[in-house]
Motif scaffolding. Structure first.
Motif, PDB file in Angstrom:
ATOM      1  N   UNK A 161      -1.604  -4.969   8.988  1.00  0.00           N
ATOM      2  CA  UNK A 161      -0.741  -4.484   7.920  1.00  0.00           C
ATOM      3  C   UNK A 161       0.649  -4.126   8.464  1.00  0.00           C
ATOM      4  N   UNK A 162       0.660  -3.505   9.646  1.00  0.00           N
ATOM      5  CA  UNK A 162       1.936  -3.156  10.265  1.00  0.00           C
ATOM      6  C   UNK A 162       2.743  -4.406  10.574  1.00  0.00           C
ATOM      7  N   UNK A 163       2.034  -5.437  11.070  1.00  0.00           N
ATOM      8  CA  UNK A 163       2.709  -6.703  11.363  1.00  0.00           C
ATOM      9  C   UNK A 163       3.244  -7.335  10.084  1.00  0.00           C
ATOM     10  N   UNK A 164       2.431  -7.288   9.013  1.00  0.00           N
ATOM     11  CA  UNK A 164       2.860  -7.864   7.737  1.00  0.00           C
ATOM     12  C   UNK A 164       4.076  -7.118   7.185  1.00  0.00           C
ATOM     13  N   UNK A 165       4.081  -5.786   7.307  1.00  0.00           N
ATOM     14  CA  UNK A 165       5.220  -5.008   6.813  1.00  0.00           C
ATOM     15  C   UNK A 165       6.475  -5.276   7.627  1.00  0.00           C
ATOM     16  N   UNK A 166       6.291  -5.534   8.936  1.00  0.00           N
ATOM     17  CA  UNK A 166       7.444  -5.889   9.773  1.00  0.00           C
ATOM     18  C   UNK A 166       8.045  -7.208   9.307  1.00  0.00           C
ATOM     19  N   UNK A 216       1.296 -14.026   8.731  1.00  0.00           N
ATOM     20  CA  UNK A 216       0.696 -12.699   8.905  1.00  0.00           C
ATOM     21  C   UNK A 216      -0.131 -12.308   7.685  1.00  0.00           C
ATOM     22  N   UNK A 217       0.288 -12.734   6.508  1.00  0.00           N
ATOM     23  CA  UNK A 217      -0.498 -12.460   5.296  1.00  0.00           C
ATOM     24  C   UNK A 217      -1.854 -13.153   5.370  1.00  0.00           C
ATOM     25  N   UNK A 218      -1.885 -14.381   5.886  1.00  0.00           N
ATOM     26  CA  UNK A 218      -3.158 -15.105   6.014  1.00  0.00           C
ATOM     27  C   UNK A 218      -4.093 -14.377   6.982  1.00  0.00           C
ATOM     28  N   UNK A 219      -3.537 -13.896   8.090  1.00  0.00           N
ATOM     29  CA  UNK A 219      -4.346 -13.153   9.060  1.00  0.00           C
ATOM     30  C   UNK A 219      -4.894 -11.885   8.424  1.00  0.00           C
ATOM     31  N   UNK A 245       0.801  -1.214   0.000  1.00  0.00           N
ATOM     32  CA  UNK A 245       0.000   0.000   0.000  1.00  0.00           C
ATOM     33  C   UNK A 245       0.840   1.274   0.000  1.00  0.00           C
ATOM     34  N   UNK A 246       2.139   1.148   0.185  1.00  0.00           N
ATOM     35  CA  UNK A 246       2.997   2.326   0.178  1.00  0.00           C
ATOM     36  C   UNK A 246       3.616   2.536  -1.208  1.00  0.00           C
ATOM     37  N   UNK A 247       3.799   3.805  -1.575  1.00  0.00           N
ATOM     38  CA  UNK A 247       4.513   4.143  -2.805  1.00  0.00           C
ATOM     39  C   UNK A 247       5.964   4.371  -2.416  1.00  0.00           C
TER      40      UNK A 247
END
Length: 412
Positions: free
Chosen positions: A169-174, A397-400, A51-53
């Motif tokens: 999302x924060x967890x996934x990005x981590x 984390x992606x599944x969650x 979601x980030x550019x």
């Protein structure tokens, strides 16, 4: 939406059409530079699932884009929607005509913060892909997107869902950051394993002067027990029916040494396998590398439980001597030392990078003294295990995250 349809939803939820709560921005700039706009975004700057550019171009370098976006607006790639490119702008700029700039019509009906997550749901992408037209470069259109129907909760419930999604999302990005760090450590570790201290493939090529003291430098052909070869694709010889003989293609290879036969599995007939493709049979322990890209650099080891298989013309097979670990050779082929040596000698034709079998045969391979092999292979395994564990955590984390996304459109 009908009252009957809404009664099937959770209390406070209702069915809406995307176009009822979201609008397409019409803002344009015929001269972005004169209007003080500094950055532009093309489809190539949007990463699937992110979601980030994270990258952009400079308007001063020249651009024909005129669609203006502002911080907080959502950018959605309408061309090749199956690539799942959605991002939230955190700066102003202009973007490609193949990108829609979206925003909520009324923040009291649909929270602007929730819009990008709705655009990331499987249901939204399925609708976008299903309504796309064109064979080579399919595009969806706003009229079709506006008809996308989903379940919208109350604003209070939207705020709760947004908090869950933001945390997920924060967890996934981590986890993405951890995986990137593990891959950096892997690459750095492989560089140091195969060379003397202070040597770097960025400035030097693999040579006897680069390897560690008492190590030997040999060619890949010298350590092979069978000719380094590639496969072929005889007309009409392959299909999806399971013949028991997998036919491996570049998309089955990976960047971590594993073999992935879950992607579009294809098979070859026993007759073709034993006749036309007899020279390119593969067996457990063989190391496979793609010789047609981009990207070059995919390497896989055929696992012990894998049946007899074959390869197409874009893959080279390395079958090394028994005393040399396939994991060691796979790690070396994945290292910057081998990758840069091969890439610098590759031929580019019609946008493709090609390696010849002669290059594969003459590739210089550093070999340690015998008593060091076991320890080196253990170190290599530890590096790859770190990457594997990071990938597992990212997948979890992606599944969650996807489970919560399904809740956003009322599917759970």
């Amino acid at each position: 939406m009908s009252d009957k349809k809404n009664k099937s939803l959770k209390p406070g939820w209702r069915h809406v059409k995307f176009g009822d709560v979201v609008c397409l921005s019409k803002a344009r700039s015929q001269d972005p530079l004169a209007d003080g706009i500094e950055r532009y975004v093309g489809l190539e700057h949007l990463e699937p699932g992110d979601l980030r550019i994270r990258s952009w171009g400079n308007v001063a370098d020249g651009v024909t884009f005129t669609s203006v976006f502002q911080p907080g607006q959502v950018l959605f790639g309408k061309r090749r929607a199956y690539q799942r490119k959605v991002a939230v702008a955190d700066f102003s700029g202009v973007c490609s005509g193949d990108i829609y700039v979206l925003e909520t019509k009324d923040a009291q009906v649909l929270l602007p913060e929730l819009l990008p997550f709705i655009c990331q749901t499987d249901a939204f992408f399925d609708h976008a892909v299903g309504t796309s037209a064109g064979s080579l470069s399919p595009r969806t259109n706003w009229t079709s997107l506006a008809d996308f129907e989903f379940a919208l909760p109350s604003v209070d419930e939207q705020a709760r869902l947004f908090e869950l999604l933001a945390c997920a999302r924060e967890s996934a990005e981590s986890c993405v950051s951890a995986l990137e760090a593990a891959n950096v450590m892997l690459r750095s570790g492989l560089v140091s394993i195969f060379s003397a201290e202070g040597c770097s493939p960025a400035t030097e090529e693999m040579s006897q002067a680069v390897v560690r003291p008492k190590w030997r430098l040999v060619s890949a052909a010298d350590i092979s027990v069978a000719p380094i070869t590639k496969g072929a694709t005889p007309p009409g010889a392959t299909g999806v029916s399971d013949t028991g003989i997998p036919f491996l293609k570049v998309y089955n290879l990976t960047f971590d040494g594993s073999l992935d036969f879950t992607t579009e599995p294809t098979f070859v007939s026993p007759d073709v396998h034993s006749k036309e493709l007899a020279r390119s049979k593969v067996q457990a322990g063989d190391v496979l590398m793609n010789i047609v890209g981009p990207p070059l650099g995919k390497v896989s080891i055929v696992p012990a439980n894998f049946p007899s298989a074959n390869i197409n013309q874009a893959i080279a097979r390395f079958r090394v001597r028994e005393e040399i670990s396939p994991r060691y050779i796979a790690a070396y082929l994945l290292s910057d030392w081998a990758q840069r040596w091969l890439a610098s000698r590759s031929k580019k034709t019609s946008g493709q990078q090609n390696l010849t079998l002669e290059l594969c045969q003459t590739l210089p391979v550093p070999l340690p003294p015998g008593h060091l092999v076991e320890g080196i292979v253990s170190a290599i395994d530890a590096l790859f295990e770190s990457v594997r564990l990071s990938e597992e955590r990212k997948s979890a984390t992606d599944r969650t995250y996807k489970k919560i996304l399904r809740e956003v459109v009322g599917d759970v």
